[in-house]
Design an enzyme around this catalytic site. Structure first.
Site, PDB file in Angstrom:
ATOM      1  N   ARG A 165      29.653   5.404 -49.802  1.00 24.23           N
ATOM      2  CA  ARG A 165      30.418   4.948 -48.633  1.00 24.23           C
ATOM      3  C   ARG A 165      31.609   5.863 -48.340  1.00 24.23           C
ATOM      4  NH1 ARG A 165      26.397   2.739 -48.853  1.00 24.23           N
ATOM      5  NH2 ARG A 165      25.946   0.512 -48.701  1.00 24.23           N
ATOM      6  N   SER A 239      28.819  -6.029 -45.234  1.00 21.19           N
ATOM      7  CA  SER A 239      29.600  -6.068 -46.477  1.00 21.19           C
ATOM      8  C   SER A 239      31.045  -5.704 -46.164  1.00 21.19           C
ATOM      9  CB  SER A 239      29.059  -5.059 -47.478  1.00 21.19           C
ATOM     10  OG  SER A 239      27.698  -5.309 -47.703  1.00 21.19           O
ATOM     11  N   GLU A 335      35.377  -1.887 -47.151  1.00 16.29           N
ATOM     12  CA  GLU A 335      34.482  -0.894 -46.558  1.00 16.29           C
ATOM     13  C   GLU A 335      34.825  -0.803 -45.062  1.00 16.29           C
ATOM     14  OE1 GLU A 335      30.293  -1.396 -47.762  1.00 16.29           O
ATOM     15  OE2 GLU A 335      29.762  -1.007 -45.677  1.00 16.29           O
TER      16      GLU A 335
HETATM   17  C1  LIG Z   1      25.482  -7.140 -40.049  1.00 18.16           C
HETATM   18  C2  LIG Z   1      25.924  -5.801 -40.574  1.00 18.16           C
HETATM   19  C3  LIG Z   1      25.213  -5.208 -41.595  1.00 18.16           C
HETATM   20  C4  LIG Z   1      25.620  -3.967 -42.101  1.00 18.16           C
HETATM   21  N1  LIG Z   1      24.883  -3.397 -43.094  1.00 18.16           N
HETATM   22  C5  LIG Z   1      25.231  -2.188 -43.584  1.00 18.16           C
HETATM   23  C6  LIG Z   1      24.454  -1.563 -44.594  1.00 18.16           C
HETATM   24  O1  LIG Z   1      23.422  -2.075 -45.028  1.00 18.16           O
HETATM   25  N2  LIG Z   1      24.875  -0.363 -45.066  1.00 18.16           N
HETATM   26  C7  LIG Z   1      26.000   0.265 -44.583  1.00 18.16           C
HETATM   27  O2  LIG Z   1      26.324   1.364 -45.052  1.00 18.16           O
HETATM   28  N3  LIG Z   1      26.738  -0.299 -43.600  1.00 18.16           N
HETATM   29  C8  LIG Z   1      26.388  -1.504 -43.096  1.00 18.16           C
HETATM   30  N4  LIG Z   1      27.136  -2.085 -42.116  1.00 18.16           N
HETATM   31  C9  LIG Z   1      28.338  -1.384 -41.608  1.00 18.16           C
HETATM   32  C10 LIG Z   1      28.059  -0.578 -40.308  1.00 18.16           C
HETATM   33  O3  LIG Z   1      26.790  -0.857 -39.836  1.00 18.16           O
HETATM   34  C11 LIG Z   1      28.175   0.927 -40.541  1.00 18.16           C
HETATM   35  O4  LIG Z   1      29.428   1.258 -41.082  1.00 18.16           O
HETATM   36  C12 LIG Z   1      27.981   1.721 -39.253  1.00 18.16           C
HETATM   37  O5  LIG Z   1      27.894   3.085 -39.535  1.00 18.16           O
HETATM   38  C13 LIG Z   1      29.084   1.470 -38.245  1.00 18.16           C
HETATM   39  O6  LIG Z   1      28.754   2.157 -37.066  1.00 18.16           O
HETATM   40  P1  LIG Z   1      29.587   1.962 -35.755  1.00 18.16           P
HETATM   41  O7  LIG Z   1      29.076   2.882 -34.736  1.00 18.16           O
HETATM   42  O8  LIG Z   1      29.607   0.530 -35.376  1.00 18.16           O
HETATM   43  O9  LIG Z   1      31.045   2.410 -36.258  1.00 18.16           O
HETATM   44  P2  LIG Z   1      32.465   1.923 -35.725  1.00 18.16           P
HETATM   45  O10 LIG Z   1      32.817   0.649 -36.406  1.00 18.16           O
HETATM   46  O11 LIG Z   1      32.525   1.954 -34.262  1.00 18.16           O
HETATM   47  O12 LIG Z   1      33.359   3.083 -36.331  1.00 18.16           O
HETATM   48  C14 LIG Z   1      33.436   3.265 -37.727  1.00 18.16           C
HETATM   49  C15 LIG Z   1      34.259   4.517 -38.028  1.00 18.16           C
HETATM   50  O13 LIG Z   1      33.599   5.652 -37.524  1.00 18.16           O
HETATM   51  C16 LIG Z   1      34.441   6.350 -36.594  1.00 18.16           C
HETATM   52  N5  LIG Z   1      33.544   6.903 -35.584  1.00 18.16           N
HETATM   53  C17 LIG Z   1      32.541   6.267 -34.937  1.00 18.16           C
HETATM   54  N6  LIG Z   1      31.862   7.133 -34.173  1.00 18.16           N
HETATM   55  C18 LIG Z   1      32.468   8.335 -34.317  1.00 18.16           C
HETATM   56  C19 LIG Z   1      32.245   9.638 -33.779  1.00 18.16           C
HETATM   57  N7  LIG Z   1      31.240   9.900 -32.931  1.00 18.16           N
HETATM   58  N8  LIG Z   1      33.081  10.630 -34.161  1.00 18.16           N
HETATM   59  C20 LIG Z   1      34.095  10.416 -35.014  1.00 18.16           C
HETATM   60  N9  LIG Z   1      34.358   9.220 -35.561  1.00 18.16           N
HETATM   61  C21 LIG Z   1      33.541   8.183 -35.218  1.00 18.16           C
HETATM   62  C22 LIG Z   1      35.403   5.313 -36.094  1.00 18.16           C
HETATM   63  O14 LIG Z   1      36.596   5.913 -35.597  1.00 18.16           O
HETATM   64  C23 LIG Z   1      35.633   4.526 -37.363  1.00 18.16           C
HETATM   65  O15 LIG Z   1      36.525   5.217 -38.197  1.00 18.16           O
HETATM   66  C24 LIG Z   1      26.750  -3.314 -41.556  1.00 18.16           C
HETATM   67  C25 LIG Z   1      27.447  -3.910 -40.508  1.00 18.16           C
HETATM   68  C26 LIG Z   1      27.028  -5.132 -40.007  1.00 18.16           C
HETATM   69  C27 LIG Z   1      27.772  -5.730 -38.848  1.00 18.16           C
END
Ligand SMILES: Cc1cc2nc3c(=O)[nH]c(=O)nc-3n(C[C@H](O)[C@H](O)[C@H](O)COP(=O)(O)OP(=O)(O)OC[C@H]3O[C@@H](n4cnc5c(N)ncnc54)[C@H](O)[C@@H]3O)c2cc1C
Length: 339
Positions: A165, A239, A335
């Site tokens: 992570r 998580s 996380e």
């Molecule tokens: C129901 C559920 C289940 C999940 N299961 C898992 C799992 O099994 N494994 C796991 O690892 N995670 C899991 N997650 C967490 C999540 O899915 C991941 O962290 C995912 O990568 C978040 O993506 P996002 O686009 O929503 O990021 P955001 O929440 O929008 O952003 C996260 C971070 O990334 C940065 N960011 C986003 N896009 C960019 C970009 N293009 N350039 C620079 N910075 C950027 C943001 O500034 C922030 O710091 C889960 C979440 C949920 C809600």
């Protein structure tokens, strides 16, 4: 320059469903939008937060700066060799659309990462992982703009400092870059990883001895759906805490008081504890502060139970950290990113 929207509600733009209001909001729908946004970044109100799908973001209050939502789309097979297929996806692509594309075309390697909410651009940030596979296993190259120098750069996977992570993007490059595209390396031959969690058991129950990529991805999706609350119904970010890594010596001490503690070896000297077990065993399932609660079935998931504010979720997470430290002497680290 992309349109500026003032006083934008972010309720629909984060999976917790927190009704934070952003002073300024931009949507970057194309490479040109990203280019123009960075070119004129001096004029953009600070701080700036780049937002994907908001699936790993907790807005703790209203946001007094600028949110730039990355919404660029497009997945393309760039090239291939005898063994691998190199697929490029833009940062705003829904992660699950990318995985579904790979599964549908029998490009092997991404299938265990099905149904993880979020975008392609965020996947390298915390090196998302599930069911024994991490994004680093299939990432070949990450393309990004350096905001300060206004240059387009690329980093090979082995320079991204990927760890559990974690990556260079959460540390040295934090707040300095915007990821524009990711190039993935998928295998032409099946390389299934089925030993993690209860994938094998679930396949056995179905009577499947030689599963293909379709059955495997569908089975993992079913397992996930049965374990995690649906974000369409109950706001959450998956998580909430990382599984803490501790020394084997510390584990031996803990086992004396907690014989059923759940741990996994990570090296000769360290183990990873199941954070969900620690919270559950502390009796915190269902515990509530304001509108935020620990999920009744999954102690590692904090939920927006009843119109929670970001502060409710933050207060709950701090309370859990305090309790876990007191009971086990172990630090829990979120996380989820607090904004
Ligand atoms: C129901 C559920 C289940 C999940 N299961 C898992 C799992 O099994 N494994 C796991 O690892 N995670 C899991 N997650 C967490 C999540 O899915 C991941 O962290 C995912 O990568 C978040 O993506 P996002 O686009 O929503 O990021 P955001 O929440 O929008 O952003 C996260 C971070 O990334 C940065 N960011 C986003 N896009 C960019 C970009 N293009 N350039 C620079 N910075 C950027 C943001 O500034 C922030 O710091 C889960 C979440 C949920 C809600």
């Amino acid at each position: 320059m992309p349109n500026l929207i003032k006083n934008k509600s972010l309720k629909e733009l984060n999976t917790f469903g927190i009704n934070s209001i952003a002073d300024n909001f931009y949507e970057l729908n194309s490479d040109i939008d990203i280019f123009e946004f960075i070119a004129e970044i001096d004029k953009v109100a600070k701080p700036i937060y780049f937002l994907g799908a908001g699936a790993n973001t907790l807005f703790t209050s209203n946001f007094n700066g600028s949110i730039a939502k990355i919404n660029t789309k497009g997945i393309v097979l760039k090239f291939e060799d005898d063994d691998y297929l190199y697929v490029e996806a833009n940062a705003g692509v829904v992660w699950d659309d990318f995985v579904s594309f790979c599964v549908a075309n029998k490009y092997y390697g991404a299938e265990n990462l099905i149904a993880i909410p979020g975008t392609v651009g965020a996947a390298p940030i915390q090196n998302i992982g599930a069911y024994g596979v991490e994004a680093k296993d299939i990432i070949h190259m990450v393309y990004y703009y350096d905001i300060e120098s206004f240059t387009l750069n690329q980093l090979e996977a082995n320079s991204c400092k990927f760890a559990y992570r974690d990556s260079i993007f959460k540390n040295e490059l934090k707040d300095k870059i915007i990821i524009t595209k990711v190039l993935f390396k998928l295998s032409k031959k099946p390389t299934f990883k089925l030993s993690y969690g209860n994938i094998n058991d679930a396949l056995k129950i179905k009577g499947i001895i030689s599963p293909d990529i379709f059955v495997i991805s569908a089975t993992i999706k079913e397992i996930r759906d049965s374990k995690l609350p649906n974000i369409e119904v109950i706001g959450n970010a998956g998580s909430f805490f990382k599984n803490p890594i501790i020394s084997k010596e510390k584990l031996e001490e803990l086992i004396l008081d907690f014989p059923s503690i759940v741990s996994y070896d990570v090296s000769d000297t360290e183990v990873k504890l199941a954070a969900g077990w620690l919270i559950d065993n502390a009796g915190l399932k269902g515990y509530q502060i304001g509108g935020a609660a620990v999920h009744q079935n999954q102690a590692l998931v904090l939920i927006n139970k009843d119109n929670a504010s970001g502060k409710d979720v933050m207060d709950l997470s701090k309370y859990i950290q305090k309790e876990i430290k007191q009971i086990y002497g172990v630090d829990l680290f979120p996380e989820v990113i607090f904004v």
